[in-house]
Design a protein around this motif. Structure first.
Motif, PDB file in Angstrom:
ATOM      1  N   VAL A  67      14.088  10.993  -6.409  1.00 60.24           N
ATOM      2  CA  VAL A  67      14.740  11.789  -4.890  1.00 60.24           C
ATOM      3  C   VAL A  67      14.357  12.981  -4.671  1.00 60.24           C
ATOM      4  N   TRP A  68      13.799  13.564  -3.792  1.00 57.42           N
ATOM      5  CA  TRP A  68      13.225  14.825  -3.657  1.00 57.42           C
ATOM      6  C   TRP A  68      13.704  15.065  -2.000  1.00 57.42           C
ATOM      7  N   ARG A  69      13.850  16.579  -1.612  1.00 58.99           N
ATOM      8  CA  ARG A  69      14.105  16.981  -0.494  1.00 58.99           C
ATOM      9  C   ARG A  69      12.863  17.176   0.711  1.00 58.99           C
ATOM     10  N   PHE A  70      12.051  17.642   0.501  1.00 59.12           N
ATOM     11  CA  PHE A  70      11.096  17.967   1.651  1.00 59.12           C
ATOM     12  C   PHE A  70       9.583  18.082   0.815  1.00 59.12           C
ATOM     13  N   LYS A  71       8.538  17.792   1.640  1.00 62.12           N
ATOM     14  CA  LYS A  71       7.359  17.846   1.357  1.00 62.12           C
ATOM     15  C   LYS A  71       6.384  18.532   2.658  1.00 62.12           C
ATOM     16  N   PRO A  72       5.262  18.980   2.779  1.00 61.56           N
ATOM     17  CA  PRO A  72       4.518  19.454   3.837  1.00 61.56           C
ATOM     18  C   PRO A  72       4.337  18.019   4.746  1.00 61.56           C
ATOM     19  N   SER A  73       4.024  17.068   4.179  1.00 62.05           N
ATOM     20  CA  SER A  73       3.501  15.866   4.753  1.00 62.05           C
ATOM     21  C   SER A  73       3.946  14.620   4.064  1.00 62.05           C
ATOM     22  N   LEU A  74       4.416  13.609   4.866  1.00 63.13           N
ATOM     23  CA  LEU A  74       4.721  12.383   4.163  1.00 63.13           C
ATOM     24  C   LEU A  74       3.579  11.409   4.083  1.00 63.13           C
ATOM     25  N   GLN A  75       2.609  11.561   4.852  1.00 66.07           N
ATOM     26  CA  GLN A  75       1.612  10.445   5.001  1.00 66.07           C
ATOM     27  C   GLN A  75       1.375   9.723   3.841  1.00 66.07           C
ATOM     28  N   ASP A  76       1.175  10.527   2.506  1.00 67.65           N
ATOM     29  CA  ASP A  76       0.706   9.753   1.483  1.00 67.65           C
ATOM     30  C   ASP A  76       1.888   8.805   0.828  1.00 67.65           C
ATOM     31  N   ASP A  77       3.042   9.426   1.082  1.00 74.25           N
ATOM     32  CA  ASP A  77       4.231   8.449   0.751  1.00 74.25           C
ATOM     33  C   ASP A  77       4.444   7.163   1.637  1.00 74.25           C
ATOM     34  N   TYR A  78       4.021   7.395   2.845  1.00 73.94           N
ATOM     35  CA  TYR A  78       3.864   5.962   3.864  1.00 73.94           C
ATOM     36  C   TYR A  78       2.977   5.144   3.283  1.00 73.94           C
ATOM     37  N   LYS A  79       1.736   5.552   3.031  1.00 76.91           N
ATOM     38  CA  LYS A  79       0.657   4.823   2.728  1.00 76.91           C
ATOM     39  C   LYS A  79       0.751   4.361   1.312  1.00 76.91           C
ATOM     40  N   GLN A  80       1.579   4.752   0.339  1.00 75.86           N
ATOM     41  CA  GLN A  80       1.747   4.124  -1.010  1.00 75.86           C
ATOM     42  C   GLN A  80       2.979   2.965  -0.882  1.00 75.86           C
ATOM     43  N   ALA A  81       3.701   3.178   0.191  1.00 77.30           N
ATOM     44  CA  ALA A  81       4.809   2.196   0.133  1.00 77.30           C
ATOM     45  C   ALA A  81       4.291   0.799   0.712  1.00 77.30           C
ATOM     46  N   ASP A  82       5.180  -0.165   0.322  1.00 82.51           N
ATOM     47  CA  ASP A  82       5.102  -1.583   0.538  1.00 82.51           C
ATOM     48  C   ASP A  82       6.300  -1.794   1.659  1.00 82.51           C
ATOM     49  N   LEU A  83       7.143  -0.819   1.575  1.00 80.24           N
ATOM     50  CA  LEU A  83       8.378  -0.923   2.615  1.00 80.24           C
ATOM     51  C   LEU A  83       8.775   0.490   2.842  1.00 80.24           C
ATOM     52  N   VAL A  84       9.069   0.762   4.193  1.00 74.27           N
ATOM     53  CA  VAL A  84       9.663   1.927   4.419  1.00 74.27           C
ATOM     54  C   VAL A  84      10.827   1.690   5.024  1.00 74.27           C
ATOM     55  N   ILE A  85      12.003   2.456   4.696  1.00 66.98           N
ATOM     56  CA  ILE A  85      13.266   2.540   5.332  1.00 66.98           C
ATOM     57  C   ILE A  85      13.469   3.873   5.767  1.00 66.98           C
ATOM     58  N   SER A  86      13.834   4.011   7.022  1.00 67.12           N
ATOM     59  CA  SER A  86      13.691   5.336   7.551  1.00 67.12           C
ATOM     60  C   SER A  86      14.848   5.694   8.693  1.00 67.12           C
ATOM     61  N   HIS A  87      15.234   6.691   8.797  1.00 67.39           N
ATOM     62  CA  HIS A  87      15.974   7.159  10.235  1.00 67.39           C
ATOM     63  C   HIS A  87      15.080   6.926  11.312  1.00 67.39           C
ATOM     64  N   ALA A  88      15.500   6.818  12.494  1.00 67.73           N
ATOM     65  CA  ALA A  88      14.917   6.108  13.741  1.00 67.73           C
ATOM     66  C   ALA A  88      14.190   7.245  14.696  1.00 67.73           C
ATOM     67  N   GLY A  89      13.807   8.386  13.809  1.00 67.83           N
ATOM     68  CA  GLY A  89      13.067   9.400  14.478  1.00 67.83           C
ATOM     69  C   GLY A  89      11.752   8.905  14.816  1.00 67.83           C
ATOM     70  N   SER A  90      11.135   9.300  16.200  1.00 67.97           N
ATOM     71  CA  SER A  90      10.089   8.929  16.893  1.00 67.97           C
ATOM     72  C   SER A  90       9.017   9.141  16.244  1.00 67.97           C
ATOM     73  N   GLY A  91       8.592  10.345  15.539  1.00 62.11           N
ATOM     74  CA  GLY A  91       7.345  10.760  14.583  1.00 62.11           C
ATOM     75  C   GLY A  91       7.342   9.658  13.469  1.00 62.11           C
ATOM     76  N   THR A  92       8.288   9.634  12.911  1.00 64.50           N
ATOM     77  CA  THR A  92       8.326   8.749  11.649  1.00 64.50           C
ATOM     78  C   THR A  92       7.999   7.401  12.010  1.00 64.50           C
ATOM     79  N   ILE A  93       8.785   6.929  13.115  1.00 64.48           N
ATOM     80  CA  ILE A  93       8.519   5.509  13.143  1.00 64.48           C
ATOM     81  C   ILE A  93       6.764   5.354  13.606  1.00 64.48           C
ATOM     82  N   LEU A  94       6.502   6.071  14.598  1.00 60.92           N
ATOM     83  CA  LEU A  94       4.974   6.027  14.890  1.00 60.92           C
ATOM     84  C   LEU A  94       4.081   5.913  13.720  1.00 60.92           C
ATOM     85  N   ASP A  95       4.193   7.061  12.745  1.00 64.52           N
ATOM     86  CA  ASP A  95       3.535   7.254  11.713  1.00 64.52           C
ATOM     87  C   ASP A  95       3.418   6.032  10.649  1.00 64.52           C
ATOM     88  N   VAL A  96       4.435   5.318  10.636  1.00 59.14           N
ATOM     89  CA  VAL A  96       4.539   4.139   9.743  1.00 59.14           C
ATOM     90  C   VAL A  96       4.074   2.957  10.563  1.00 59.14           C
TER      91      VAL A  96
END
Length: 171
Positions: A67-96
């Motif tokens: 668990v961690w709070r913030f990073k400058p970018s989440l792109q690497d975390d999205y790429k490494q994930a086999d499943l993403v569970i997220s709030h429904a923010g438009s930026g996050t949704i589009l990125d994933v």
């Protein structure tokens, strides 16, 4: 396999706490996920079972939970994930969705006018993602079949350029 949970820049205590609950972690393990990474933003969670390592809290039992709070970018975390569970923010949704990752979104009902619900419902109706509630997260994970998702269309920059030219009177 690896799950990434994110609340973006918001505070969404209910999602973070549910994602870290034994019921959700047990279902994830049963489905073959051995690592869960949670970006919790300003959300609160029970840290008693975790060891702190710098800005990260880690728990190792039948799998690894980080668990961690913030990073400058989440792109690497999205790429490494086999499943993403997220709030429904438009930026996050589009990125994933652009990365064609399986996505479960949980609208944050505490936000103004519940706009996240509208976006989540529309994209779920189109088959691009799974929308759920915090309480329904275990069932959403259990019944998830990533192969049933409809791939999200890739961005077409030429269409945007055409619309901009038309709006500016260049067309």
């Amino acid at each position: 396999m690896h799950v990434f949970v994110t609340v973006g820049s918001t505070r969404f205590d209910k999602l973070v706490q549910r994602a870290l609950s034994d019921s959700v972690l047990d279902i994830l393990r049963a489905k073959g996920y051995s690592k869960v990474v949670v970006q919790c933003g300003n959300s609160e969670f029970d840290r008693e079972a975790f060891e702190q390592a710098g800005d990260t809290w880690i728990r190792r039992d039948e799998g690894e939970v980080e668990v961690w709070r913030f990073k400058p970018s989440l792109q690497d975390d999205y790429k490494q994930a086999d499943l993403v569970i997220s709030h429904a923010g438009s930026g996050t949704i589009l990125d994933v969705l652009r990365l064609r990752k399986p996505l479960i979104v949980i609208p944050n009902e505490t936000l103004l006018d519940n706009h996240q619900q509208e976006l989540a419902s529309s994209l779920a109706d189109l088959g691009h993602l799974r929308s759920s509630t915090v309480s329904g997260l275990p069932d959403a994970i259990q019944s998830l079949e990533p192969s049933n998702f409809v791939p999200f269309p890739q961005f077409n920059g030429s269409r945007f350029r055409e619309m901009l030219d038309e709006e500016m009177g260049f067309a």
